[in-house]
Write a protein that holds these residues in place. Structure first.
Motif, PDB file in Angstrom:
ATOM      1  N   ILE A  54      36.993  54.819  14.903  1.00  0.00           N
ATOM      2  CA  ILE A  54      37.734  52.969  14.578  1.00  0.00           C
ATOM      3  C   ILE A  54      36.951  53.168  12.704  1.00  0.00           C
ATOM      4  CG2 ILE A  54      37.863  51.973  16.220  1.00  0.00           C
ATOM      5  CD1 ILE A  54      35.471  50.348  16.407  1.00  0.00           C
ATOM      6  N   TYR A  55      35.925  53.506  12.425  1.00  0.00           N
ATOM      7  CA  TYR A  55      35.405  54.088  11.493  1.00  0.00           C
ATOM      8  C   TYR A  55      35.823  54.436   9.929  1.00  0.00           C
ATOM      9  CZ  TYR A  55      34.022  58.410  13.113  1.00  0.00           C
ATOM     10  OH  TYR A  55      33.513  59.886  13.730  1.00  0.00           O
ATOM     11  N   TYR A  56      36.924  55.485   9.941  1.00  0.00           N
ATOM     12  CA  TYR A  56      37.418  55.273   8.463  1.00  0.00           C
ATOM     13  C   TYR A  56      39.002  54.620   8.894  1.00  0.00           C
ATOM     14  CZ  TYR A  56      37.854  60.253  10.675  1.00  0.00           C
ATOM     15  OH  TYR A  56      37.894  61.346  11.595  1.00  0.00           O
ATOM     16  N   GLU A  57      39.332  54.297  10.108  1.00  0.00           N
ATOM     17  CA  GLU A  57      40.535  53.913   9.955  1.00  0.00           C
ATOM     18  C   GLU A  57      41.947  52.821   9.270  1.00  0.00           C
ATOM     19  OE1 GLU A  57      40.898  49.537  12.552  1.00  0.00           O
ATOM     20  OE2 GLU A  57      41.370  51.121  13.903  1.00  0.00           O
ATOM     21  N   ASN A  58      40.691  52.206   8.883  1.00  0.00           N
ATOM     22  CA  ASN A  58      41.441  51.084   7.593  1.00  0.00           C
ATOM     23  C   ASN A  58      41.400  52.251   6.067  1.00  0.00           C
ATOM     24  OD1 ASN A  58      41.631  49.009   8.431  1.00  0.00           O
ATOM     25  ND2 ASN A  58      38.885  48.516   7.683  1.00  0.00           N
ATOM     26  N   ASP A  59      41.179  52.849   6.003  1.00  0.00           N
ATOM     27  CA  ASP A  59      41.155  53.952   4.750  1.00  0.00           C
ATOM     28  C   ASP A  59      42.261  55.262   5.721  1.00  0.00           C
ATOM     29  OD1 ASP A  59      39.341  53.595   3.051  1.00  0.00           O
ATOM     30  OD2 ASP A  59      37.384  54.566   3.849  1.00  0.00           O
ATOM     31  N   ILE A  60      42.171  55.224   6.310  1.00  0.00           N
ATOM     32  CA  ILE A  60      43.621  55.960   7.505  1.00  0.00           C
ATOM     33  C   ILE A  60      44.573  55.615   7.339  1.00  0.00           C
ATOM     34  CG2 ILE A  60      44.391  57.910   8.755  1.00  0.00           C
ATOM     35  CD1 ILE A  60      41.842  58.626   7.189  1.00  0.00           C
ATOM     36  N   ILE A  61      44.625  54.049   7.366  1.00  0.00           N
ATOM     37  CA  ILE A  61      46.091  53.618   7.049  1.00  0.00           C
ATOM     38  C   ILE A  61      46.612  53.132   5.487  1.00  0.00           C
ATOM     39  CG2 ILE A  61      47.252  50.381   7.648  1.00  0.00           C
ATOM     40  CD1 ILE A  61      45.081  50.673   9.913  1.00  0.00           C
ATOM     41  N   ASP A  62      45.695  53.075   4.636  1.00  0.00           N
ATOM     42  CA  ASP A  62      46.044  52.429   3.164  1.00  0.00           C
ATOM     43  C   ASP A  62      46.753  54.648   2.810  1.00  0.00           C
ATOM     44  OD1 ASP A  62      44.925  49.847   2.930  1.00  0.00           O
ATOM     45  OD2 ASP A  62      42.625  50.974   2.465  1.00  0.00           O
ATOM     46  N   ILE A  63      46.361  55.617   3.589  1.00  0.00           N
ATOM     47  CA  ILE A  63      46.470  56.975   3.114  1.00  0.00           C
ATOM     48  C   ILE A  63      47.526  56.538   3.468  1.00  0.00           C
ATOM     49  CG2 ILE A  63      46.424  59.048   3.354  1.00  0.00           C
ATOM     50  CD1 ILE A  63      43.287  58.869   3.197  1.00  0.00           C
ATOM     51  N   LEU A  64      47.922  56.653   4.634  1.00  0.00           N
ATOM     52  CA  LEU A  64      49.729  57.197   5.712  1.00  0.00           C
ATOM     53  C   LEU A  64      50.948  55.763   4.215  1.00  0.00           C
ATOM     54  CD1 LEU A  64      48.519  56.791   9.553  1.00  0.00           C
ATOM     55  CD2 LEU A  64      49.550  58.963   7.698  1.00  0.00           C
ATOM     56  N   MET A  65      50.223  55.142   4.256  1.00  0.00           N
ATOM     57  CA  MET A  65      51.277  53.572   3.788  1.00  0.00           C
ATOM     58  C   MET A  65      51.687  54.190   2.637  1.00  0.00           C
ATOM     59  SD  MET A  65      51.795  51.832   5.859  1.00  0.00           S
ATOM     60  CE  MET A  65      53.016  51.371   4.853  1.00  0.00           C
ATOM     61  N   GLU A  66      50.036  54.824   1.599  1.00  0.00           N
ATOM     62  CA  GLU A  66      50.768  55.538   0.080  1.00  0.00           C
ATOM     63  C   GLU A  66      51.811  56.930   0.617  1.00  0.00           C
ATOM     64  OE1 GLU A  66      50.853  56.420  -3.623  1.00  0.00           O
ATOM     65  OE2 GLU A  66      50.022  55.196  -3.017  1.00  0.00           O
ATOM     66  N   LEU A  67      50.953  57.909   1.625  1.00  0.00           N
ATOM     67  CA  LEU A  67      52.855  59.366   1.600  1.00  0.00           C
ATOM     68  C   LEU A  67      53.806  58.103   1.881  1.00  0.00           C
ATOM     69  CD1 LEU A  67      50.298  61.174   3.915  1.00  0.00           C
ATOM     70  CD2 LEU A  67      50.803  61.315   1.613  1.00  0.00           C
ATOM     71  N   ILE A  68      53.753  57.630   2.568  1.00  0.00           N
ATOM     72  CA  ILE A  68      55.188  56.533   3.121  1.00  0.00           C
ATOM     73  C   ILE A  68      55.712  56.431   2.216  1.00  0.00           C
ATOM     74  CG2 ILE A  68      55.982  55.317   4.603  1.00  0.00           C
ATOM     75  CD1 ILE A  68      54.388  55.496   6.576  1.00  0.00           C
TER      76      ILE A  68
END
Length: 265
Positions: A54-68
């Motif tokens: 869970i320590y990098y979930e927020n960054d991964i959410i941001d990255i996925l939203m950028e890709l989408i």
């Protein structure tokens, strides 16, 4: 493949996530409204909690939203340009409809000319602004059916619904979580070059410890310039994940694939 969409209930999504070790997940959506965002956030949080990362979930959410977000812009861009090309050059219609146009040098030269015109860029930004307004109204339960502002956008999207469908595929591969965002438009050469160039420039700035300088000196308004991906690369670097090994954008079967691979540690 376990498939779900915005009509799938939360309990069903939970069940799908719980079985991801054996069966990949496919999430299909057309609009990125509040429900879509909440589903993506829920999916990632549940998944990362399952694997205790869970320590990098927020960054991964941001990255996925950028890709989408990039995927949606790419679809709009491709549809606008190909529709305009068909109107101006009747002889291109069959090849564009069959997606053979990307192999035709004459058509692609016209494509590149058009995509760099100010008129096209204004048209693309206008569609994106209207869509953002539409999604805000939908999220606020405002009736959009009689709103003149959406009289062009809604039929445009309905007539191209298959093209606007975005797929998010999530699977476990070799002790990694693999996210793949797929949109129904080819990754054309000019956009691919812009993305790669911007990421290379950012990599150079990062290696020299000049990240702040990059964001001051390299910001531009060029569509698909890859600036957002540079921010994604920074988030990966900050999590000790090598961007070039773990974030790849490529064309496959005339569709653009954005692949993000996260180690399960």
């Amino acid at each position: 493949m376990n498939v779900f969409n915005n009509n799938t209930k939360i309990d069903d999504i939970k069940y799908i996530i719980s079985n991801i070790d054996n069966t990949p997940i496919e999430y299909n959506f057309v609009f990125v409204n509040k429900t879509t965002k909440n589903n993506i956030i829920f999916l990632i949080k549940e998944l990362f909690n399952k694997y205790n990362i869970i320590y990098y979930e927020n960054d991964i959410i941001d990255i996925l939203m950028e890709l989408i977000s990039n995927a949606i812009k790419a679809v709009y861009s491709n549809i606008i340009v190909t529709e305009d090309l068909k109107e101006k050059y009747i002889e291109y219609k069959d090849k564009i409809d069959s997606k053979e146009y990307i192999y035709d040098e004459n058509i692609m030269n016209k494509y590149y000319e058009m995509i760099n015109e100010d008129e096209y860029k204004i048209k693309l930004r206008k569609f994106i602004r209207v869509e953002n307004s539409l999604l805000k109204d939908i999220d606020n339960n405002i009736d959009i059916s009689k709103n003149e502002k959406y009289s062009r956008l809604l039929p445009y999207r309905k007539n191209n619904e298959e093209k606007f469908t975005i797929k998010l595929i999530v699977e476990i591969v070799n002790n990694h979580i693999k996210f793949t965002v797929i949109n129904n438009s080819p990754l054309i050469k000019t956009n691919k070059n812009r993305i790669e160039k911007k990421r290379e420039v950012f990599k150079d700035y990062y290696s020299k410890g000049l990240v702040d300088n990059f964001f001051l000196e390299q910001l531009d308004n060029t569509e698909s310039a890859g600036f957002g991906l540079a921010i994604c690369d920074l988030k990966l670097y900050n999590n000790n994940i090598a961007p070039y090994d773990h974030l790849k954008i490529f064309d496959l079967g005339n569709k653009t694939h954005s692949v993000l691979i996260i180690p399960i540690m």
